[in-house]
Design a protein around this motif. Structure first.
Motif: not given
Lengths: 693, 236
Positions: A612-614, A616-617, A620, A625-626, A628-629, A639, B66, B98, B101-104, B121, B125, B127
């Motif tokens: 998932q890190g990759g 998201m990268g 990006n 625009i991320i 969430g996960t 997403e 989520f 934007p 950010m949500i992380m579930t 991460d 990066q 992000i």
């Protein structure tokens, strides 16, 4: 032919690609004796499953077009619409959902709920389609129906309740336990056509009892009788079925069934469930808009004696000519009747009326409310409403998304040219999200649609079905231009070159329009622009919308208000005011801080958590625009909202990034401003292109 | 009202005074209540307030979906728009989203190393680098003191404004000296601010009782309350 609507079911089979829809449909048709042999989707016998009638589908092993088919099971008539599972074809799915009363959501017991199932489920929610779930492929290695049921709850937010339990899993899948009757069912005979009922195997009794408790708990929410009986320990199978039916039709409960279509296990009980739990046409409240009464909503009655209302939901160019699939909502349609197409106002006569069985058919004399049938030789577009002449209703309009991608197609020779236009004419009628036009500057034919795959499939169909050999240009993103602030204009068009001159002055302002593409407001008082030239101004502005001054993209979201002007008794004319409006638009547009807009896609990438890190990268880097996960067992879904222009070739990137273990889906989300640096590039490109021409 | 007025007039100014030009204050806060009282609603309001002030918010949800978390933001934002009569609500929403950010995580799979890995991460990066972190559903019964010590260190190195929610149970009577109920009664020293959500008599309102604050930005007491029908924070 007055039939009992209680015994009619219009259902869809909808799911993620590769979860086995087509195989399941094939088995259903076999057990209901519509076909007499079983073929596989990727069949070695070269015949292919019945529902995949298009050659391309056969080759790719996927279902693209939804074909309707009819069968009967235990005195119930079932119309099945086979729907495609890929998100790029959502208009097909959505259109099919529109005419359904209920659906079977198929899930793979290994893959579970994947992002496409989420999209399909959301679409079903939008059209309020009650659904039952079938967890297929329980014979596969890694099958885990329990996990999938939990995913139905977590990921799709459904109140999923198991009505069955598998006996054995993976290679050991032997049969199923019916938790309503508390019996074990085994499927014997060469094709599983003989059902043997037996006692529940001893090792499953405890689990079955626990699951049945859960079922009773969930079902008794919908029936007080059942709740009482459950407390007293005397619930009957009928009570449970009634309660589950109530829960299902009110969209508050999703019964879950298990099996393996491929291994011929669990299909007949699923058919029983369709009869028992999915709604009849009269259970559903269908709404039409009364066009004579300011589009007031009216409820349709599933009654044969009411005036006819039906919807053309699908067109197909088959070997027998044009076929129009129709869902009848109200009234009766007979051979020889005259109907009115409410979009065009044209009358059409019902010629041949048929019931479809994939690509074979059966002639019928009449059909009534609740039916899905097909007509021959009717000229219409899909989504058109037909009614009896005494009423003027339209079925509520379907949600048609804007196209986001386009490419140029160039026919190889003259013959291809002719075939190509035939094909395009057909496709645009079949699919409102597929559009085509000729670019005036380059003289190229442009097709546009919802995604790369969407267009690819049509290009393939053009080649195969219409023998039109075409070359394609690189895909182009449908950028747009809009304004961000109010600006005045005051433009005089004057031309005197001997003979009659041209004179017109148009003044006013333009401002951003939040909803819609264009609005024209006439605030001229005292006739400073004569009445007859007001439409000329409107035309001039409209013409300007086609090509924005920034980079030549379509202009949207503009309200133009004219409040002043002047004319000349001799030299003013339609053309003079049109030209003045074009000039005025140019003047106003440049002052109104114009910007470029681009389609933004909602992208969901699903893959093992370690990647998932990759992932998201990579999103990006693509200006994404991320949002969430979230996690799903070993998988994580990322997403994001990403500009479409950055998504070309992403599947290759994702594959190499994740060793092919991740997949992604995308669908159009909205148009947003292009960042300045990107916009500058685009504008520069447009200028270079202009100079070249 | 415009965005600046909304920030100025927010009842949350009693809890988080506006730093000049937005910005956050390093703080580790804890919000405790029994199940179903409105912890998530309060956290989302704190997060939205931070977003409006131009910060980046990472919302970590453990155990909730989520989609549900997204809906919380949409619903609370709509309520804020209505109560403040915010102009250009649509634009403002598009501007701040934007930055969120949500992380579930699933309850079963959540762990501190996992959260750290995810955060790394994002940060390495480049992000997403949050200024404000809200963690909803952190299981204090399972994750011990060390996890929080580490998170506190994270707060300090990353200069974060951080809020946790915790569920207290009716049957568990253990309470710390400062009045912090279990399961947080032994770790209350790690937090700068602790708020208890308490339904008041006849459930006409829910008090936000600030029982501890060492940051100096707010005073202890029941300065704020929650409307039980809308779950919106207001001045008490």
């Amino acid at each position: 032919m007055k039939k009992n609507l209680e015994r009619v079911r219009n259902i869809g089979i909808s799911a993620h690609i590769d979860s086995g829809k087509t195989t399941l449909t094939e088995r259903i048709l076999f057990y209901t004796q519509r076909i007499h042999a079983i073929h596989e989707v990727r069949g070695k016998d070269g015949v292919g499953a019945k529902m995949d009638s298009m050659e391309l589908e056969k080759e790719r092993g996927i279902t693209i077009q939804s074909a309707a088919t009819y069968c009967s099971w235990k005195n119930h008539e079932i119309n099945i619409i086979d729907t495609p599972g890929h998100v790029d074809f959502t208009i097909e799915v959505e259109r099919a959902l529109r005419v359904l009363d209920g659906a079977v959501l198929i899930l793979c017991s290994v893959g579970g709920v994947q992002s496409q199932s989420i999209t399909v489920n959301r679409q079903m929610g939008r059209y309020k389609v009650p659904r039952i779930a079938f967890i297929n492929k329980c014979d596969r290695t890694g099958a885990n129906p329990e996990r999938v049921t939990q995913q139905l709850r977590d990921k799709l937010g459904l109140n999923a309740v198991s009505l069955q339990l598998p006996i054995g899993l993976e290679g050991n899948l032997k049969g199923i336990v019916d938790l309503v009757t508390m019996k074990a069912l085994y499927f014997e005979g060469e094709n599983g056509e003989i059902i043997r009922e037996d006692e529940i195997p001893a090792e499953l009794v405890d689990e079955a009892n626990t699951k049945r408790e859960e079922l009773l708990d969930a079902a008794s929410m919908f029936s007080d009788d059942l709740m009482e009986a459950a407390l007293e320990g005397t619930p009957t199978p009928e009570m449970i079925s009634d309660a589950v039916r109530k829960g299902t039709t009110s969209l508050e409960l999703t019964p879950v069934f298990v099996g393996s279509a491929y291994k011929n296990k669990g299909v007949q009980p699923l058919l029983d469930a369709v009869n028992s739990y999915l709604p009849t046409p009269s259970d559903i409240n269908n709404i039409a808009l009364d066009l004579d009464n300011n589009e007031q909503e009216v409820s349709l009655k599933s009654d044969y004696n009411e005036p006819l209302v039906c919807l053309a939901f699908k067109l197909e160019d088959g070997r027998y000519g044009q076929l129009t699939y129709i869902r009848v909502y109200q009234g009766t349609m007979k051979k020889g009747d005259t109907l009115v197409n409410n979009r065009t106002g044209k009358k059409v006569k019902v010629g041949r009326l048929v019931r479809m069985h994939a690509d074979e058919m059966e002639e019928i004399e009449e059909s009534g409310a609740g039916d899905i049938v097909a007509l021959f030789g009717v000229d219409c577009a899909s989504g058109d409403t037909f009614t009896a002449s005494e009423i003027n209703y339209s079925m509520s309009s379907m949600h048609v998304p804007a196209s986001v991608i386009s490419l140029a197609i160039i026919p190889a020779d003259n013959k291809a040219q002719v075939n190509m236009s035939k094909a395009l004419n057909r496709f645009t009628k079949e699919d409102p999200t597929f559009r085509t036009f000729v670019d005036e500057e380059t003289n190229e034919t442009i097709i546009s649609g919802m995604g790369e795959l969407h267009l690819e499939v049509y290009i393939e169909r053009m080649k195969r079905e219409y023998n039109a050999d075409v070359e394609i240009g690189p895909p182009q993103v449908a950028y747009r231009e809009t304004i961000t602030q109010q600006a005045d204009f005051n433009y005089t068009h004057k031309k005197q070159s001997g003979g009659a001159g041209q004179f017109g002055r148009v003044a006013g302002y333009m401002e951003p329009l939040e909803e819609g593409d264009y609005e024209f407001v006439d605030k001229i008082v005292g006739g400073v622009i004569p009445r007859e030239y007001i439409p000329s101004c409107d035309k001039g502005f409209k013409k300007s919308l086609a090509k924005g001054a920034l980079a030549g993209f379509v202009v949207t979201g503009v309200r133009v208000v004219i409040n002043d002007g002047s004319s000349h008794s001799v030299d003013s004319s339609d053309i003079a005011f049109r030209q003045a409006a074009v000039g005025a638009f140019k003047e106003g547009f440049s002052k109104a801080k114009p910007v470029l807009m681009e389609p933004i896609m909602k992208v969901a990438v699903e893959g093992p958590s370690e990647f998932q890190g990759g992932v998201m990268g990579s999103l990006n880097q693509r200006r994404g625009i991320i949002i969430g996960t979230f996690e799903e067992g070993e998988y994580t879904v990322v997403e994001a909202e990403v500009p479409l222009s950055e998504m070309f070739g992403y599947s290759t990137v994702l594959r190499s990034l994740t060793q092919g273990k991740a997949e992604f889906t995308m669908e159009f989300s909205s148009y947003k401003h292009v960042p300045k640096n990107v916009a500058e590039e685009l504008i520069k490109e447009a200028q270079q292109k202009k100079q070249k021409n | 009202m415009n965005r600046d007025d909304m920030i100025k007039n927010s009842p949350l100014r009693l809890l988080n005074p506006d730093m000049n030009g937005g910005g956050v204050q390093q703080r580790m806060g804890l919000l405790m209540a029994r199940a179903g009282v409105g912890k998530t609603a309060v956290l989302v309001q704190i997060a939205l307030d931070s977003l409006l002030r131009g910060n980046k918010v990472l919302h970590v949800t453990i155990g909730q979906s989520f989609a549900k978390t997204k809906i919380w933001y949409e619903d609370i934002f709509k309520d804020l728009v209505n109560s403040f009569q915010l102009e250009n609500a649509y634009e403002v929403f598009n501007e701040i989203m934007p930055q969120r950010m949500i992380m579930t995580f699933n309850v079963s799979s959540f762990s501190r190393p996992k959260l750290e890995e995810r955060l790394n991460d994002l940060i390495y990066q480049n992000i997403f680098r949050p200024n404000c972190l809200v963690i909803d559903g952190f299981d204090f019964e399972i994750l011990g003191r060390q996890a929080l010590v580490d998170l506190r260190e994270l707060m300090e190195t990353m200069d974060l404004h951080m809020w946790f929610s915790a569920v207290s149970h009716r049957k568990d009577n253990r309470v710390s000296e400062a009045g912090v109920p279990a399961p947080c009664h032994e770790i209350d020293d790690l937090f700068d601010t602790i708020i208890l959500l308490k339904p008041e008599s006849e459930e006409k309102s829910i008090a936000l009782d600030i029982i501890k604050d060492t940051t100096g930005s707010t005073a202890p007491g029941k300065l704020l309350s929650l409307d039980p029908s809308t779950l919106m924070i207001k001045k008490a």
